[in-house]
Each structure stands twice: as C-alpha cells, then as structure tokens.
Write a protein that holds these residues in place. Structure first.
Motif: not given
Ligand code: DC
Length: 259
Positions: A60-61, A63-67, A69, A113, A117
C-alpha cells in the motif's frame, strides 16, 4: 496502581503525556517513569510504525490516504504490555510479533508520510484516546499533550540537540544489529522532524502547558529523576516506593521551567 501517586480527579488515575522529536530520549524516560509509577506505558509511535510495516508488506503506497485508512481498519494493531520485560511491551500486527521489525530503516523511512494522513491520525487518535481514558498511563508520541489527550494531568516535551539525538539513535540501531551510518541516521531524523513538525494535522509541537526537558548531556537516570520529581510536584503527593528512593534534587526547581 502500585504505590499511588496523587489523583487529580478522585477515582481516576493520572495520565502523563510525553512528546518530543525523534531520539530525544522519550522512550527510555517514559518506560522508566511508567515502571516507577506502576502505570501502563503506551508508545503511540510504535502504532504508526506497525501500520507502516503492514502497508509496506501489502504494497500500500505511503501516499495513498484512502488505502491506508482502509488498512488501518483491517489490521489489528496491539501493544501488549509486560512491565517485567525489556522493552516492557510487544507490538503485534494481526497477532504477529513485529516489535523488532517496526524499528527497521525501511519503516523509519516512510512512517512520517503514513502518519501525516488525517484519516490515519483520526483512527489512531481514537484508539490512543481510549487507552488513555482509563488513566494510569504514560503515553509518548508527538501529539499526545496537544491532540490525543490535551487534558493530561502532566505533560512533558522532551528534546535534545540534533547531534545528540542522532548519536543516540545510531547507537540504539547498531546495538540491535541494524547497520546504518551516523550520517544516514542524522538525515532520517532531520527529515522526519521536518515532516512531523510541518504537517497540517497534529504537527509536533510543545503544548503550552508542557514542561520542557532538554536531555542533552544528561544521563537517562537523571532525566527520569527530574520527571518523577515534576510528576510528584504536579500531582501533589510523593507515594510510590520507587519515587521515595530517589534523592531530592539540588536547587529545588524555582525556575519558570522547573526542569
Ligand atoms: O516515536 P517514533 O520515532 O517511533 O515515531 C515514528 C513516527 O511516527 C514519527 O516519525 C512520527 C509518527 N508519530 C506521530 O505522527 N504521532 C505520534 N503520536 C507518534 C509518532
């Protein structure tokens, strides 16, 4: 609680918040303080690290806040506290012991990072707050005294010079068999401090009512002694066996900042 420090709210044990930048000596001080007071020790940074490790493993990146979460809702992050152990807690992700893995440079490299988020912080803050609500807790992190538990009974902001923080963190890592250069540790700490202090949500900063403790050139034992003294002053009672065995300080703490 063993012994018994004075309670600011009758029936509720105190909450002690310890915040500060990486490598300032927070963990050593917080663990020793928790032990001396017979309190639970909670390392909120370990929780962000555990989520970061889970993200790295599942690709999971950061930088990917949704993923992230969603991931935070899926994985079970537990901190199991055992006062007699060194360190006195284990960190589990879905039942797997990751206490050592979460300290690895790959995790340190992206944890700031991940923890920046707002969605991730919201979730972690809820869990941390629930842990503090019971009281009898020494909780350390970056935003415990400002966001997680602003009503903490005693708050500390622990810091040290950048050079000393890097040297200490380098020694710790090498002791654990993680081979990094001092320069790499310095860069990692500076980068994380910058990210942690400039993020929009819950940045690292000293709460106005937090006692500032600069640990540069001070032994861990002396730091703990000063914290215990401050806790006793703030809570108005000296009652734990460990606290009583600590010699009283010279000077008497009449400065604006007693530490
Ligand atoms: O305390 P530590 O160095 O293990 O924390 C790892 C990272 O987690 C740190 O760079 C910032 C983040 N963190 C945070 O954002 N909020 C906290 N309360 C604790 C840690």
């Amino acid at each position: 609680m063993k012994g018994g420090v004075g309670l600011s709210v009758p029936g509720k044990k105190p909450v002690i918040a310890i915040d500060g930048p990486a490598g300032a000596g927070k963990s050593t001080a917080a663990m020793a303080l928790a032990k001396a007071l017979g309190f639970l020790y909670v390392d909120t940074g370990a929780m962000y690290r555990a989520l970061t490790l889970a993200a790295l493993r599942r690709r999971v990146s950061p930088h990917d806040g949704d993923a992230l979460e969603s991931l935070a809702g899926e994985v079970r992050i537990e901190t199991v506290y055992r006062q007699a152990d060194d360190p006195p807690y284990r960190v589990l992700v879905d039942g797997e012991d990751v206490t050592e893995d979460i300290r690895r440079p790959e995790v340190s490299g992206v944890v700031s990072q991940v923890s920046a988020h707002p969605s991730v912080r919201k979730r972690m803050t809820q869990i941390q707050r629930a842990m503090a609500l019971r009281g009898g807790v020494v909780m350390e992190g970056r935003d415990v005294g400002t966001v997680v538990y602003p009503e903490a009974d005693v708050k500390f902001f622990i810091t040290a010079s950048a050079g000393e923080r890097a040297r200490r963190r380098h020694r710790e890592l090498v002791k654990k068999g993680i081979m990094v250069t001092l320069r790499e540790v310095e860069e990692d700490i500076n980068r994380r401090d910058c990210l942690d202090s400039t993020r929009t949500t819950a940045p690292l900063r000293r709460a106005p009512d937090a006692l500032l403790v600069d640990t540069t050139g001070i032994s861990p034992e002396e730091v703990v002694r000063r914290l215990l003294e401050a806790v006793e002053m703030a809570l108005g009672k000296v009652a734990t066996p460990s606290a009583e065995s600590i010699p009283s300080p010279e000077g008497g703490g009449k400065d604006e900042n007693p530490l």
